[in-house]
Design a protein around this motif. Structure first.
Motif, PDB file in Angstrom:
ATOM      1  N   ASP A  40       0.879  -1.161   0.000  1.00 21.80           N
ATOM      2  CA  ASP A  40       0.000   0.000   0.000  1.00 21.80           C
ATOM      3  C   ASP A  40       0.917   1.210   0.000  1.00 21.80           C
ATOM      4  N   ALA A  41       1.107   1.807  -1.156  1.00 17.52           N
ATOM      5  CA  ALA A  41       2.085   2.879  -1.329  1.00 17.52           C
ATOM      6  C   ALA A  41       1.483   4.274  -1.197  1.00 17.52           C
ATOM      7  N   ALA A  42       0.325   4.374  -0.561  1.00 22.93           N
ATOM      8  CA  ALA A  42      -0.335   5.675  -0.434  1.00 22.93           C
ATOM      9  C   ALA A  42       0.525   6.683   0.325  1.00 22.93           C
ATOM     10  N   ASP A  43       1.318   6.213   1.298  1.00 22.55           N
ATOM     11  CA  ASP A  43       2.147   7.111   2.098  1.00 22.55           C
ATOM     12  C   ASP A  43       3.631   7.015   1.756  1.00 22.55           C
ATOM     13  N   VAL A  44       3.943   6.550   0.545  1.00 25.37           N
ATOM     14  CA  VAL A  44       5.334   6.423   0.106  1.00 25.37           C
ATOM     15  C   VAL A  44       5.645   7.543  -0.878  1.00 25.37           C
ATOM     16  N   LYS A  45       6.771   8.200  -0.653  1.00 25.48           N
ATOM     17  CA  LYS A  45       7.214   9.292  -1.525  1.00 25.48           C
ATOM     18  C   LYS A  45       8.460   8.834  -2.279  1.00 25.48           C
ATOM     19  N   VAL A  46       8.537   9.160  -3.559  1.00 25.81           N
ATOM     20  CA  VAL A  46       9.674   8.805  -4.408  1.00 25.81           C
ATOM     21  C   VAL A  46      10.375  10.083  -4.849  1.00 25.81           C
ATOM     22  N   THR A  47      11.675  10.164  -4.594  1.00 23.72           N
ATOM     23  CA  THR A  47      12.472  11.305  -5.045  1.00 23.72           C
ATOM     24  C   THR A  47      13.762  10.780  -5.675  1.00 23.72           C
ATOM     25  N   LEU A  48      14.428  11.643  -6.395  1.00 27.38           N
ATOM     26  CA  LEU A  48      15.705  11.304  -7.007  1.00 27.38           C
ATOM     27  C   LEU A  48      16.746  12.250  -6.434  1.00 27.38           C
ATOM     28  N   GLU A  49      17.745  11.683  -5.736  1.00 25.74           N
ATOM     29  CA  GLU A  49      18.801  12.486  -5.125  1.00 25.74           C
ATOM     30  C   GLU A  49      20.146  11.937  -5.565  1.00 25.74           C
ATOM     31  N   ASP A  50      20.944  12.755  -6.208  1.00 28.35           N
ATOM     32  CA  ASP A  50      22.285  12.354  -6.660  1.00 28.35           C
ATOM     33  C   ASP A  50      22.247  11.041  -7.430  1.00 28.35           C
ATOM     34  N   HIS A  51      21.359  10.937  -8.387  1.00 27.88           N
ATOM     35  CA  HIS A  51      21.224   9.761  -9.261  1.00 27.88           C
ATOM     36  C   HIS A  51      20.756   8.513  -8.520  1.00 27.88           C
ATOM     37  N   THR A  52      20.202   8.669  -7.338  1.00 26.43           N
ATOM     38  CA  THR A  52      19.700   7.543  -6.548  1.00 26.43           C
ATOM     39  C   THR A  52      18.213   7.724  -6.310  1.00 26.43           C
ATOM     40  N   ILE A  53      17.430   6.658  -6.542  1.00 22.93           N
ATOM     41  CA  ILE A  53      16.005   6.678  -6.215  1.00 22.93           C
ATOM     42  C   ILE A  53      15.885   6.529  -4.708  1.00 22.93           C
ATOM     43  N   VAL A  54      15.174   7.454  -4.054  1.00 24.74           N
ATOM     44  CA  VAL A  54      15.004   7.416  -2.607  1.00 24.74           C
ATOM     45  C   VAL A  54      13.524   7.232  -2.292  1.00 24.74           C
ATOM     46  N   LEU A  55      13.235   6.192  -1.519  1.00 24.43           N
ATOM     47  CA  LEU A  55      11.872   5.908  -1.080  1.00 24.43           C
ATOM     48  C   LEU A  55      11.749   6.288   0.392  1.00 24.43           C
ATOM     49  N   THR A  56      10.752   7.101   0.705  1.00 20.58           N
ATOM     50  CA  THR A  56      10.506   7.491   2.090  1.00 20.58           C
ATOM     51  C   THR A  56       9.020   7.338   2.379  1.00 20.58           C
ATOM     52  N   GLY A  57       8.674   7.309   3.657  1.00 15.55           N
ATOM     53  CA  GLY A  57       7.277   7.225   4.039  1.00 15.55           C
ATOM     54  C   GLY A  57       7.020   6.077   4.997  1.00 15.55           C
ATOM     55  N   MET A  58       5.751   5.671   5.054  1.00 20.98           N
ATOM     56  CA  MET A  58       5.322   4.650   6.008  1.00 20.98           C
ATOM     57  C   MET A  58       4.505   3.579   5.299  1.00 20.98           C
ATOM     58  N   VAL A  59       4.713   2.326   5.733  1.00 22.34           N
ATOM     59  CA  VAL A  59       3.891   1.199   5.295  1.00 22.34           C
ATOM     60  C   VAL A  59       3.537   0.377   6.526  1.00 22.34           C
ATOM     61  N   ALA A  60       2.703  -0.636   6.352  1.00 28.77           N
ATOM     62  CA  ALA A  60       2.191  -1.399   7.483  1.00 28.77           C
ATOM     63  C   ALA A  60       3.098  -2.548   7.922  1.00 28.77           C
ATOM     64  N   THR A  61       3.853  -3.140   7.002  1.00 27.70           N
ATOM     65  CA  THR A  61       4.641  -4.326   7.349  1.00 27.70           C
ATOM     66  C   THR A  61       6.039  -4.268   6.754  1.00 27.70           C
ATOM     67  N   PRO A  62       6.989  -5.005   7.344  1.00 25.70           N
ATOM     68  CA  PRO A  62       8.329  -5.093   6.760  1.00 25.70           C
ATOM     69  C   PRO A  62       8.317  -5.712   5.350  1.00 25.70           C
ATOM     70  N   ALA A  63       7.382  -6.614   5.093  1.00 28.14           N
ATOM     71  CA  ALA A  63       7.291  -7.211   3.755  1.00 28.14           C
ATOM     72  C   ALA A  63       6.984  -6.155   2.695  1.00 28.14           C
ATOM     73  N   GLU A  64       6.206  -5.137   3.053  1.00 29.73           N
ATOM     74  CA  GLU A  64       5.896  -4.066   2.107  1.00 29.73           C
ATOM     75  C   GLU A  64       7.144  -3.231   1.800  1.00 29.73           C
ATOM     76  N   ILE A  65       8.024  -3.089   2.775  1.00 34.63           N
ATOM     77  CA  ILE A  65       9.277  -2.370   2.548  1.00 34.63           C
ATOM     78  C   ILE A  65      10.110  -3.115   1.509  1.00 34.63           C
ATOM     79  N   GLU A  66      10.231  -4.426   1.668  1.00 33.88           N
ATOM     80  CA  GLU A  66      10.989  -5.239   0.721  1.00 33.88           C
ATOM     81  C   GLU A  66      10.356  -5.199  -0.671  1.00 33.88           C
ATOM     82  N   ARG A  67       9.027  -5.267  -0.725  1.00 30.07           N
ATOM     83  CA  ARG A  67       8.317  -5.241  -2.011  1.00 30.07           C
ATOM     84  C   ARG A  67       8.553  -3.912  -2.719  1.00 30.07           C
ATOM     85  N   ALA A  68       8.544  -2.807  -1.973  1.00 26.96           N
ATOM     86  CA  ALA A  68       8.777  -1.489  -2.567  1.00 26.96           C
ATOM     87  C   ALA A  68      10.175  -1.412  -3.189  1.00 26.96           C
TER      88      ALA A  68
END
Length: 88
Positions: A40-68
């Motif tokens: 559930d990526a509703a609270d996930v933000k995607v930015t690009l910093e120094d040629h790196t994709i950065v994912l920030t925000g909140m999810v419900a489970t550690p499995a969602e972090i890995e999936r993202a």
């Protein structure tokens, strides 16, 4: 010699800048996260910093972090992905 302004089908020519490509990549990763199953990526933000994709925000489970991370790497190609997402 007289030079004309470059045009594309009558419109002023504006070449793509790096910022346009960066924004398009951010949008592509965000869209992929939105439609990917297993997150559930509703609270996930995607930015690009120094040629790196950065994912920030909140999810419900550690499995969602890995999936993202998996989804972002699939879209980002050779760019590195840094996942700073936290479990709520």
């Amino acid at each position: 010699m007289v030079f004309k302004q470059p045009t594309f089908y009558g419109e002023p020519f504006e070449p793509e800048t790096g910022a346009d490509k960066d924004a398009a990549l951010e949008e592509a990763v965000a869209n992929a996260l939105a439609v990917a199953g297993g997150i559930d990526a509703a609270d996930v933000k995607v930015t690009l910093e120094d040629h790196t994709i950065v994912l920030t925000g909140m999810v419900a489970t550690p499995a969602e972090i890995e999936r993202a991370t998996v989804v972002a790497r699939a879209i980002a190609g050779t760019r590195p992905v840094r996942n700073d997402i936290e479990v709520a």
